[in-house]
Design a protein around this motif. Structure first.
Motif, PDB file in Angstrom:
ATOM      1  N   LEU A 160      15.500 -15.376   8.889  1.00  0.00           N
ATOM      2  CA  LEU A 160      15.273 -14.911   7.534  1.00  0.00           C
ATOM      3  C   LEU A 160      13.767 -14.688   7.371  1.00  0.00           C
ATOM      4  O   LEU A 160      12.986 -15.634   7.481  1.00  0.00           O
ATOM      5  N   GLN A 161      13.362 -13.448   7.135  1.00  0.00           N
ATOM      6  CA  GLN A 161      11.945 -13.112   7.029  1.00  0.00           C
ATOM      7  C   GLN A 161      11.664 -12.613   5.617  1.00  0.00           C
ATOM      8  O   GLN A 161      12.212 -11.603   5.172  1.00  0.00           O
ATOM      9  N   SER A 162      10.832 -13.363   4.893  1.00  0.00           N
ATOM     10  CA  SER A 162      10.534 -12.976   3.515  1.00  0.00           C
ATOM     11  C   SER A 162       9.818 -11.632   3.487  1.00  0.00           C
ATOM     12  O   SER A 162       9.054 -11.290   4.396  1.00  0.00           O
ATOM     13  N   LEU A 163      10.086 -10.854   2.442  1.00  0.00           N
ATOM     14  CA  LEU A 163       9.489  -9.531   2.274  1.00  0.00           C
ATOM     15  C   LEU A 163       8.698  -9.484   0.969  1.00  0.00           C
ATOM     16  O   LEU A 163       9.067 -10.120  -0.022  1.00  0.00           O
ATOM     17  N   LEU A 164       7.610  -8.737   0.992  1.00  0.00           N
ATOM     18  CA  LEU A 164       6.882  -8.490  -0.239  1.00  0.00           C
ATOM     19  C   LEU A 164       7.697  -7.538  -1.110  1.00  0.00           C
ATOM     20  O   LEU A 164       8.436  -6.690  -0.608  1.00  0.00           O
ATOM     21  N   TRP A 165       7.560  -7.687  -2.414  1.00  0.00           N
ATOM     22  CA  TRP A 165       8.176  -6.729  -3.316  1.00  0.00           C
ATOM     23  C   TRP A 165       7.393  -5.423  -3.245  1.00  0.00           C
ATOM     24  O   TRP A 165       6.226  -5.394  -2.876  1.00  0.00           O
ATOM     25  N   GLU A 166       8.045  -4.335  -3.610  1.00  0.00           N
ATOM     26  CA  GLU A 166       7.444  -3.009  -3.443  1.00  0.00           C
ATOM     27  C   GLU A 166       6.097  -2.892  -4.154  1.00  0.00           C
ATOM     28  O   GLU A 166       5.156  -2.290  -3.635  1.00  0.00           O
ATOM     29  N   ASP A 167       5.949  -3.497  -5.342  1.00  0.00           N
ATOM     30  CA  ASP A 167       4.697  -3.365  -6.087  1.00  0.00           C
ATOM     31  C   ASP A 167       3.610  -4.317  -5.582  1.00  0.00           C
ATOM     32  O   ASP A 167       2.490  -4.337  -6.119  1.00  0.00           O
ATOM     33  N   GLU A 168       3.920  -5.133  -4.569  1.00  0.00           N
ATOM     34  CA  GLU A 168       2.919  -6.035  -4.005  1.00  0.00           C
ATOM     35  C   GLU A 168       2.171  -5.408  -2.820  1.00  0.00           C
ATOM     36  O   GLU A 168       1.185  -5.966  -2.349  1.00  0.00           O
ATOM     37  N   VAL A 169       2.648  -4.268  -2.343  1.00  0.00           N
ATOM     38  CA  VAL A 169       1.972  -3.566  -1.249  1.00  0.00           C
ATOM     39  C   VAL A 169       1.031  -2.534  -1.854  1.00  0.00           C
ATOM     40  O   VAL A 169       1.469  -1.627  -2.573  1.00  0.00           O
ATOM     41  N   ARG A 170      -0.247  -2.679  -1.585  1.00  0.00           N
ATOM     42  CA  ARG A 170      -1.237  -1.767  -2.149  1.00  0.00           C
ATOM     43  C   ARG A 170      -1.146  -0.380  -1.514  1.00  0.00           C
ATOM     44  O   ARG A 170      -0.792  -0.236  -0.345  1.00  0.00           O
ATOM     45  N   GLU A 171      -1.501   0.601  -2.305  1.00  0.00           N
ATOM     46  CA  GLU A 171      -1.544   1.970  -1.796  1.00  0.00           C
ATOM     47  C   GLU A 171      -2.834   2.180  -1.009  1.00  0.00           C
ATOM     48  O   GLU A 171      -3.909   1.769  -1.442  1.00  0.00           O
ATOM     49  N   ALA A 172      -2.712   2.811   0.138  1.00  0.00           N
ATOM     50  CA  ALA A 172      -3.890   3.072   0.981  1.00  0.00           C
ATOM     51  C   ALA A 172      -4.582   4.334   0.479  1.00  0.00           C
ATOM     52  O   ALA A 172      -4.301   5.445   0.928  1.00  0.00           O
TER      53      ALA A 172
END
Length: 324
Positions: free
Chosen positions: A159-171
């Motif tokens: 089980l690998q935790s994932l960041l929520w979509e809004d937690e990944v910054r835009e490059a």
């Protein structure tokens, strides 16, 4: 290992009881902060800014502050949330494994079967392997609802935790908008450099040199006391050589490819030489005279092995007449 959570994987009417274990651990040397004068340990205290008293952990609540006003959330408030009472890893969907971006991945946990009959666990594991799918799930751990990827590693569910979509910054970087021209020759040399480094990833081949040297330093201090010579312990390897900046990209790529080929060629030659050595022969130590005679023997042998040049033809009478 000790289980940190118990629950069940659920999808449809299927229920797979599991136990959760941390899949990773830090190998860093554990260090404490101390006073440089007397070596006394430095401790942090939770002190109230209103009354000035040191507050025990059980008497600490949490608050949200929006800059203008704050609201206190007690332990009872958190426990009243319905999601906090769930013990389920709820499968939302099964997606192709390559669609899970590694940048979203966080902490990893092992899931072990938690029932006398692990058939449902084995069935889910085999299904994920054969279909090459990853389950996207939600679950609650330490008062937080988490998004995670459920996949197979060897014979265990991970089980690998994932960041929520809004937690990944835009490059978004202005430098990426600049137009850069790359010639075909530069791309060819760069590809050759990558090819010269091609290999299969073997994690055991890589070691944390800093932590190894830190442990070596700690051991030396324990054995010799505080007055240990760090340079003598590590042989002065702490200072890295600072090379000049290479401005010519093509020259840098060319040199890198040549150095890589030389290194790999030397390793390959050494391996082939070891294989060609006759079985049963014993290594004999060479004397200094024998070592000096070897280059001379090689030169003589190369002269004997060199092909003779064809004898030049004698000039004929016609050639002489033309020359005259």
């Amino acid at each position: 290992m000790r289980a940190i959570w118990k629950g069940a994987i659920t999808f449809g009417l299927v229920n797979v009881p599991v136990k959760l274990y941390s899949a990773t651990e830090s190998h860093d040397v554990s260090l404490r902060q101390v006073h440089d004068v007397d070596g006394g340990r430095i401790r942090y205290q939770r002190r109230c800014e209103v009354c000035g008293q040191v507050v025990d952990y059980e008497n600490i609540d949490k608050a949200y502050d929006d800059g203008q006003q704050s609201v206190v959330l007690t332990k009872e408030d958190f426990s009243s949330l319905p999601v906090e009472r769930t013990r389920e890893i709820d499968v939302q969907e099964f997606v192709p494994s390559e669609q899970v971006d590694p940048i979203m991945m966080g902490s990893a946990y092992y899931l072990a079967p938690d029932s006398k009959s692990p058939k449902s666990y084995a069935l889910l594991r085999e299904t994920l392997q054969q279909t090459d799918r990853t389950a996207i799930v939600t679950f609650t751990l330490r008062q937080k609802t988490r998004l995670a990827a459920l996949r197979v590693r060897d014979d265990v569910l991970v089980l690998q935790s994932l960041l929520w979509e809004d937690e990944v910054r835009e490059a978004s970087f202005p430098e990426l908008d600049q137009h850069v021209e790359i010639s075909a020759k530069e791309l060819e040399m760069s590809s050759a450099l990558v090819k010269s480094y091609e290999s299969d990833f073997t994690p055991s081949e890589f070691t944390d040199e800093y932590q190894l040297q830190l442990r070596e330093l700690v051991t030396a201090k324990l054995e010799q006391g505080e007055a240990v010579d760090t340079e003598a312990t590590f042989g002065g390897q702490g200072e890295a050589d600072e090379g000049g900046q290479v401005l010519d990209l093509m020259d840098a790529l060319r040199r890198s490819v040549e150095e890589s080929r030389k290194t790999r060629g030397a390793k390959k030659g050494a391996a082939e030489g070891a294989e060609e050595e006759p079985a049963g022969t014993e290594a004999v130590d060479e004397t200094e005279d024998e070592a000096e005679e070897k280059p001379a023997r090689k030169k003589a042998a190369s002269k004997k092995a060199a092909p003779k040049k064809p004898a030049s033809k004698k000039p004929t009478s016609k050639t002489k007449a033309k020359t005259a």
